[in-house]
Design an enzyme around this catalytic site. Structure first.
Site, PDB file in Angstrom:
ATOM      1  N   GLU A   1      21.399  45.201  43.423  1.00 50.79           N
ATOM      2  CA  GLU A   1      21.665  43.818  43.027  1.00 50.79           C
ATOM      3  C   GLU A   1      22.077  43.014  44.252  1.00 50.79           C
ATOM      4  OE1 GLU A   1      23.250  44.792  38.490  1.00 50.79           O
ATOM      5  OE2 GLU A   1      24.686  44.259  40.054  1.00 50.79           O
TER       6      GLU A   1
ATOM      7  N   HIS B   1      23.679  39.824  36.934  1.00 55.19           N
ATOM      8  CA  HIS B   1      24.881  40.550  36.527  1.00 55.19           C
ATOM      9  C   HIS B   1      26.034  39.584  36.246  1.00 55.19           C
ATOM     10  CE1 HIS B   1      26.930  44.759  36.933  1.00 55.19           C
ATOM     11  NE2 HIS B   1      27.396  44.079  35.902  1.00 55.19           N
TER      12      HIS B   1
ATOM     13  N   ARG C   1      23.888  49.208  33.346  1.00 56.22           N
ATOM     14  CA  ARG C   1      23.742  49.339  34.790  1.00 56.22           C
ATOM     15  C   ARG C   1      22.257  49.503  35.103  1.00 56.22           C
ATOM     16  NH1 ARG C   1      28.232  47.731  35.007  1.00 56.22           N
ATOM     17  NH2 ARG C   1      30.029  48.569  36.177  1.00 56.22           N
TER      18      ARG C   1
END
Length: 327
Positions: free
Chosen positions: A272, A291, A243
């Site tokens: 993000e 991601h 993360r």
């Protein structure tokens, strides 16, 4: 019969945060679906019949305002292994079960970690751009990379994903170090020829590549900061597939600008996506992907199948295979 299937709330089909059609079809085998937009348009009609909230890409967010609209809710089933986006004690306090999908994401995430490591070490993206550039007439010396085979890999977080990263690294004849809250069994260590570092500092000092594969918790938030980066070799690369909040991004920017470390390869950031003027985006020694560690068709299908399995069990009052009972 269609009318006998329980009702489940999803974000949408298609769109930025929705399910691909083929993934939605998996859910339709088990549930009648209501999109978040439809619920908000008529909460009195849809809210009382919804028994499962199926979260994909963190949507719809399981916030109190939404949960209050769902008096019959029995389960919040989230895709992926991370639960840092869920207030598990609050949700469970409502008498609602929580489930995630561990295991099914591990191979794809471990593959992504190795892909980032290799791409950064061998400057694959830079090479691609030079090969396509119409102005290219020769291959510049700047494409010289660093050796992966025989280098030392440090894995922070030797859970299932970390262990699969170690398995893949063994094929590159890497020396594998790991740091974890609890030491793995002797048999597990021997299988991947990994050495345990009780202290994180030791791993950081010795590793050529440091891969972060921990869960986001209060203990791991900011785990890699100024001090930790300063312990790494100036030739080392940081790879983060956990993360974004695990790494102090301001400290990382300074470390990359000053040459404290060689490079970083990140599949996760915070937020993000990053703001378009964020300094990380302008550094030549950073590789960032959005991601996508679990973004393969096979993994996505298995995740949705597991979500449906968890949710269906909860609705029927059966044991939930992947119930989360604490954060």
């Amino acid at each position: 019969m269609e009318e006998e299937k329980p009702w489940a709330l999803i974000s949408e089909v298609g769109g930025e945060f929705g399910y691909l059609e083929e993934l939605a079809d998996i859910l339709k085998q088990h549930f009648q679906l209501v999109c978040h937009r439809e619920l908000l348009q008529n909460p009195a009609l849809h809210g009382p019949k919804i028994q499962a909230l199926l979260m994909w890409k963190y949507c719809p967010a399981a916030e109190p305002a939404l949960l209050r609209l769902l008096p019959s809710l029995k389960v919040v089933a989230s895709a992926g292994v991370g639960i840092d986006h869920l207030d598990v004690p609050f949700i469970r306090g409502l008498g609602v079960k929580v489930a995630n999908t561990p295991g099914v994401v591990s191979n794809a995430t471990a593959d992504m970690a190795m892909g980032l490591l290799l791409a950064s070490a061998r400057k694959i993206l830079e090479g691609h751009q030079i090969a396509l550039d119409p102005r290219t007439t020769h291959i510049p010396q700047s494409l010289m990379g660093v050796e992966v085979t025989g280098s030392t890999l440090g894995v922070i977080g030797m859970g299932e994903i970390g262990y699969k990263i170690a398995q893949r690294s063994k094929g590159f004849e890497m020396k594998i170090l790991y740091h974890n809250r609890t030491r793995r069994s002797v048999e597990a260590e021997q299988e991947v020829e990994a050495s345990y570092c009780e202290r994180l500092d030791e791993l950081l000092r010795r590793s050529d590549f440091v891969v972060v594969a921990v869960k986001l918790t209060s203990d791991t938030t900011g785990l890699i900061g100024h001090r930790e980066l300063s312990l790494m070799k100036p030739t080392a690369t940081l790879v983060n597939i956990s993360r974004g909040q695990v790494v102090d991004q301001d400290a990382l920017v300074k470390a990359l600008q000053s040459g404290t470390i060689r490079a970083a390869a990140l599949d996760v950031t915070h937020p993000e996506p990053l703001p378009r003027d964020h300094p990380l985006l302008g550094l030549p020694n950073v590789l960032i992907t959005p991601h996508i560690g679990i973004s393969t068709y096979d993994t996505a299908s298995r995740m949705v199948e597991k979500m449906a399995e968890n949710a269906a069990a909860a609705v029927k009052g059966l044991p939930v295979p992947n119930e989360v009972k604490s954060q």
